[in-house]
Design a protein around this motif. Sequence first.
Motif, short mmCIF file in Angstrom:
data_model
loop_
_atom_site.label_atom_id
_atom_site.label_comp_id
_atom_site.label_asym_id
_atom_site.label_seq_id
_atom_site.Cartn_x
_atom_site.Cartn_y
_atom_site.Cartn_z
N ALA A 154 -2.78 9.28 11.59
CA ALA A 154 -3.18 8.37 12.65
C ALA A 154 -4.39 7.53 12.23
O ALA A 154 -4.44 6.31 12.45
N LYS A 155 -5.37 8.16 11.57
CA LYS A 155 -6.57 7.43 11.18
C LYS A 155 -6.32 6.52 9.98
O LYS A 155 -6.91 5.44 9.87
N ALA A 156 -5.43 6.94 9.08
CA ALA A 156 -5.10 6.09 7.95
C ALA A 156 -4.38 4.83 8.39
O ALA A 156 -4.51 3.76 7.78
N ALA A 157 -3.62 4.93 9.48
CA ALA A 157 -2.87 3.77 9.96
C ALA A 157 -3.79 2.64 10.43
O ALA A 157 -3.37 1.49 10.52
N VAL A 214 -6.48 1.68 8.81
CA VAL A 214 -7.19 1.10 7.66
C VAL A 214 -6.22 0.23 6.86
O VAL A 214 -5.18 0.71 6.41
N ASN A 215 -6.58 -1.03 6.68
CA ASN A 215 -5.73 -1.95 5.93
C ASN A 215 -5.54 -1.47 4.48
O ASN A 215 -6.50 -1.06 3.82
N GLY A 216 -4.31 -1.52 4.03
CA GLY A 216 -4.01 -1.17 2.65
C GLY A 216 -3.80 0.30 2.38
O GLY A 216 -3.51 0.69 1.24
N VAL A 217 -3.98 1.15 3.41
CA VAL A 217 -3.80 2.59 3.23
C VAL A 217 -2.48 3.03 3.87
O VAL A 217 -2.19 2.68 5.01
N VAL A 218 -1.71 3.78 3.12
CA VAL A 218 -0.43 4.32 3.61
C VAL A 218 -0.52 5.83 3.60
O VAL A 218 -0.96 6.44 2.62
N ALA A 219 -0.12 6.47 4.69
CA ALA A 219 -0.16 7.93 4.80
C ALA A 219 1.23 8.48 5.05
O ALA A 219 2.11 7.78 5.56
N GLY A 220 1.42 9.74 4.71
CA GLY A 220 2.72 10.36 4.94
C GLY A 220 2.69 11.85 4.68
O GLY A 220 1.73 12.40 4.13
#
Length: 448
Positions: free
Chosen positions: A351-354, A356-362
């Motif tokens: 949720a927090k990574a979403a 931030v521009n340019g950051v992809v989480a999974g």
Amino acid sequence: MIRARKVTGLAARGVALAAAFAAAAAPPYAAFAQQAEPQAAAPAPAPAPAGLSESVAAVVNDDIISTYDLAQRMRLLIATSGIQPTQQNIAQFQREALISLVDEHLQVQELRRQEREQKMSIVATREDVDEELAEMARNNNMSLDQFVASLAGQGIDVSTLRDQIRAQVSWQRWIRGRYGSRLRIGEDQVKAVQQRQEAAASKPQYQISEVFIDANRVGGPEAALSGATQLVAQMQQGAPFPAVARQFSASATAANGGDAGWITAGEMPPEVEAALDQMRPGQLSRPIPVRDGVYIVFLRDKRSGASASIVSLKQAAVALPQSATEAQVAAASATLETLRGQVSGCGDIEAKAARVNGVVAGDLGEAEIKDLAPAFRAAVETLQPGQVSAPIRTAAGLHVLAVCAKRSGGAEALSTEQIESRLFGQQLSMIARRYMRDLRTSATIETR
């Protein structure tokens, strides 16, 4: 004692029946609810297939199996197996239908003999059969009338299914009642299984479904291998494994659609275990010849042994090519370090990574630590659940890893009660197979 006299000539008739059944291709019972329209009452029983005159297909100790009986059982087999009939497999359907009918006649004859000798009721009553039919209907979200109408719509007289249910239910009750009370699972047997479990604890475990083609039942090893090869081809084309197992498997697991659960080393023939070692979850095996027949196994899942360390991970990453400048790497690292300071672990990293521009989480799921990429493995080995790694450089970019959980591989050992239940089922199945083999050997069976 009268020895069996078998006159074969079924293969030639298989081609002749192909045209009659090509139009009878039917979905398995599970599809009835979607295809059948509700009807107030079942239509009249279907007539024999056009172009076929009723005659004798086999004689079992003076009991006649007619060609109509055989045709009806073939229709039922096609409808319940999910396998579409073709010129290539119609002979197999006919062979399996006739074997089933012969076995059921032998079973009912033996049960009637036992009834006379013991002066007790053994064969299932009409009420017993009605209960089984009603349960089938409920499992397909249908009333009994709708279920019977669905059968009739595919040219299947409900009496064909009734006869099959009566024989199966009666035989299972008889075997369990006669031999179940006599079976004793010894403490030494349980300990032997426990010792094998302990020895195999560090090895992988497999969750499988199985089909076992009994060579003695189908006419020898070559017939078993040929039949298994055709079944594999049909399942590769979409026939459901559970339906095939219920109709063709001689294993005790057939009633459960072939579900054998989790197995470890020593529980299956060596040939099957060797095949499983080379398979991936979701894969169907080729036919596997063993001493008494042929196995087909479907590997549903696989888990590591108890000595393995399993980790569950999530990540946040910034894509960076290997040619990225030091300034680009430093900027990405700063972004991930800032994110790292804001997250508390797996619960909020995505949720927090979403934001931030340019950051992809999974979610990276579960994996053995030893199978991770070297850079990931080095970081994860030092982290505890809930902790997040420093940025890690790979060829794909920069990553931070959140450790969700760590655990040892494998599963809890079976309890004493579970081991006893499994051994009981295996021994009872072996007794039933030997009983049937003796009945076939002492019977007079003519196939025409």
